[in-house]
Design a protein around this motif. Structure first.
Motif, PDB file in Angstrom:
ATOM      1  N   ALA A 325      74.056  34.341 106.394  1.00  0.00           N
ATOM      2  CA  ALA A 325      72.723  34.668 106.531  1.00  0.00           C
ATOM      3  C   ALA A 325      72.387  36.067 105.878  1.00  0.00           C
ATOM      4  O   ALA A 325      73.191  37.050 106.182  1.00  0.00           O
ATOM      5  N   VAL A 326      71.467  36.160 104.833  1.00  0.00           N
ATOM      6  CA  VAL A 326      71.424  37.447 104.179  1.00  0.00           C
ATOM      7  C   VAL A 326      70.123  37.979 104.308  1.00  0.00           C
ATOM      8  O   VAL A 326      69.085  37.402 104.078  1.00  0.00           O
ATOM      9  N   PHE A 327      69.735  39.371 104.889  1.00  0.00           N
ATOM     10  CA  PHE A 327      68.514  39.979 105.033  1.00  0.00           C
ATOM     11  C   PHE A 327      68.316  41.031 104.197  1.00  0.00           C
ATOM     12  O   PHE A 327      69.263  41.921 104.371  1.00  0.00           O
ATOM     13  N   SER A 328      67.295  41.246 103.421  1.00  0.00           N
ATOM     14  CA  SER A 328      67.052  42.478 102.641  1.00  0.00           C
ATOM     15  C   SER A 328      65.626  42.993 102.832  1.00  0.00           C
ATOM     16  O   SER A 328      64.884  42.219 103.003  1.00  0.00           O
ATOM     17  N   LEU A 329      65.305  44.350 102.756  1.00  0.00           N
ATOM     18  CA  LEU A 329      64.029  44.773 102.900  1.00  0.00           C
ATOM     19  C   LEU A 329      64.059  45.793 101.771  1.00  0.00           C
ATOM     20  O   LEU A 329      64.828  47.007 101.823  1.00  0.00           O
ATOM     21  N   THR A 330      63.155  45.634 100.759  1.00  0.00           N
ATOM     22  CA  THR A 330      63.359  46.825  99.695  1.00  0.00           C
ATOM     23  C   THR A 330      61.730  46.858  99.194  1.00  0.00           C
ATOM     24  O   THR A 330      60.973  46.063  99.243  1.00  0.00           O
ATOM     25  N   ASN A 331      61.769  48.031  98.379  1.00  0.00           N
ATOM     26  CA  ASN A 331      60.406  48.145  97.637  1.00  0.00           C
ATOM     27  C   ASN A 331      60.220  47.108  96.383  1.00  0.00           C
ATOM     28  O   ASN A 331      61.393  47.046  95.751  1.00  0.00           O
TER      29      ASN A 331
END
Length: 346
Positions: A325-331
Motif C-alpha cells: 500500500a502506497v501513500f503520498s502527499l504532494t503539491n
C-alpha cells in the motif's frame, strides 16, 4: 500423519533396510551357502534387538529432553548414548543366540567379536542419532516459526485494535466541539449535526468489528462527515465526489477516505481565510485501487500534515498490506494538494 505412526514406520522401515543390506552383503561375500536358515534367523534377532534398543534410547532422550540442548552439549551425550545402546543391543542379541535359544552354525562366543559387533552397531547408531536429532531439530524449528507467526498475527491484531480505538475519539471530539458552538445560537443546525454524528458513531461501531468495508459504505460516511463540516465552514467549504462505479464494491480499510478528507480540512482548508474546495476521486487498474483527495492550498516546505488520524491510517495500511500500500502527499497544479492512496487488489 500421527507422529507415533511416522516414528514407528521410520524405526521398522529403517532397521529393516539395514537388515536387508546385511543379508545382501552376506550373500555377496559368503555365497549362497551362507544364506541358510540360521543366518536368516540371526538377522531377524538382530533386527528386533536394534529396534528395541534404539527405541529405549529414544525414550531416554525424550525423558531427559536432549533435543533442547545446545549442539556442544548434545554431541558427547549422543555419542555416549549411541555406544551404550550398541552394547545393550549386542548383549540382548548374544543372550538369545548363545544362551536362551542357541543357534546352530554360528561361531563360538568371543569377547573380541562381541566388541567388534558393538563397534559396527555404534557406527550405525551414530547415523541413527544424526537422523533422529535432525528430525527433532527440524520439527522444533517449524514449531517455533508457527508460534512466531501466530504471535505476530496476534500482535498485529492488537495493534490494529489500538489504532482503531485512537481514531474513534479523534473525529468524535471535533464533532462535539462543533455542536457546542451551535447548540444555543443555531439549534436547527445543531440537530442536523447530531444526526450526522449518529451515523458516524454507528459506522465507527461497525468499523471496530471489521477489518475492511466496501468503498461505497465509506463514501456514504464521508458524505455525512462533509455535511457535518460544511455546516461549520458554511460557504467556505465546497466538495465534489468523483467515484468510479467499478470501485464501489472494493473492500478498503474503514475510515481510510474519511481520514484523508479530515486531514485535508484540518491542515488545508481550515487555515485558509476563504476556505476551499475538496475533490474525492477513486479509480481502478488491474493491480491497484487509487483514492485521491485533492484540496485547495499548498504544502509549505516544513509543514507537517500527518496528524494522529493520518498516522494511524498509515500504520493500519502497513499491518494489512505491508509495503504494497502506497501513500503520498504532494503539491499539485492549480494551487492544490493531493493525498493519494494506492491499495493492492490482490
Amino acid at each position: 500423519m500421527n507422529k507415533n505412526i511416522t516414528y514407528w514406520a521410520c524405526q521398522v522401515g529403517g532397521w529393516t533396510i539395514h537388515t536387508m543390506f546385511l543379508i545382501a552383503m552376506i550373500g555377496m561375500f559368503g555365497g549362497t551357502n551362507a544364506l541358510n536358515q540360521g543366518t536368516i534367523i540371526l538377522q531377524f534377532i538382530i533386527l528386533i534387538g536394534l529396534i528395541i534398543s534404539s527405541h529405549i534410547y529414544s525414550l531416554y532422550v525424550k525423558q531427559h529432553q536432549w533435543h533442547e540442548l545446545a549442539v556442544k552439549q548434545l554431541i558427547p551425550r549422543a555419542l555416549l548414548g549411541a555406544f551404550i545402546t550398541s552394547v545393550i543391543a549386542q548383549v540382548f542379541i548374544h543372550l538369545i543366540i548363545y544362551w536362551l535359544t542357541p543357534l546352530n552354525g554360528i561361531q563360538p562366543f568371543s569377547i573380541v567379536s562381541f566388541w567388534g559387533y558393538v563397534f559396527n552397531v555404534f557406527l550405525v547408531m551414530c547415523l541413527w542419532s544424526t537422523i533422529y536429532f535432525s528430525v527433532k531439530s527440524s520439527r522444533k524449528t517449524r514449531a517455533m516459526e508457527v508460534e512466531k507467526l501466530a504471535l505476530k498475527a496476534a500482535l498485529q491484531e492488537a495493534e490494529l485494535m489500538v489504532l482503531k480505538n485512537q481514531i474513534n475519539p479523534h473525529f468524535l471530539f471535533n464533532a462535539l466541539n462543533n455542536i457546542r458552538s451551535l447548540i444555543l445560537i443555531e439549534p436547527e443546525k445543531a440537530r442536523k449535526m447530531i444526526t450526522h454524528i449518529s451515523d458516524l458513531l454507528r459506522y465507527s461501531i461497525q468499523f471496530n468489528a471489521s477489518e475492511k468495508v466496501a468503498l461505497k459504505e465509506e463514501v456514504e460516511i464521508v458524505k455525512d462527515y462533509l455535511q457535518l463540516e460544511s455546516i461549520q465552514f458554511e460557504d467556505r467549504l465546497k466538495y465534489e465526489l468523483d467515484i468510479s462505479p467499478e470501485t464501489l464494491e472494493i473492500p478498503i480499510p474503514p475510515m481510510a477516505i474519511q481520514l484523508l478528507v479530515e486531514n485535508a480540512i484540518k491542515h488545508g482548508l481550515s487555515i485558509q481565510k476563504d476556505g476551499g474546495h475538496i475533490i474525492i476521486k477513486t479509480s481502478k487498474d488491474p493491480s491497484n485501487l487509487t483514492i485521491e483527495v485533492v484540496n485547495s492550498g499548498q504544502l509549505q516546505p516544513k509543514q507537517k500534515r500527518e496528524g494522529i488520524g493520518l498516522n494511524n491510517l498509515m500504520e493500519r495500511l502497513k499491518i494489512l498490506f505491508g509495503p504494497f500500500a502506497v501513500f503520498s502527499l504532494t503539491n499539485t497544479e492549480n494551487n492544490t494538494v493531493t493525498a493519494s492512496l494506492k491499495i493492492p487488489l490482490k
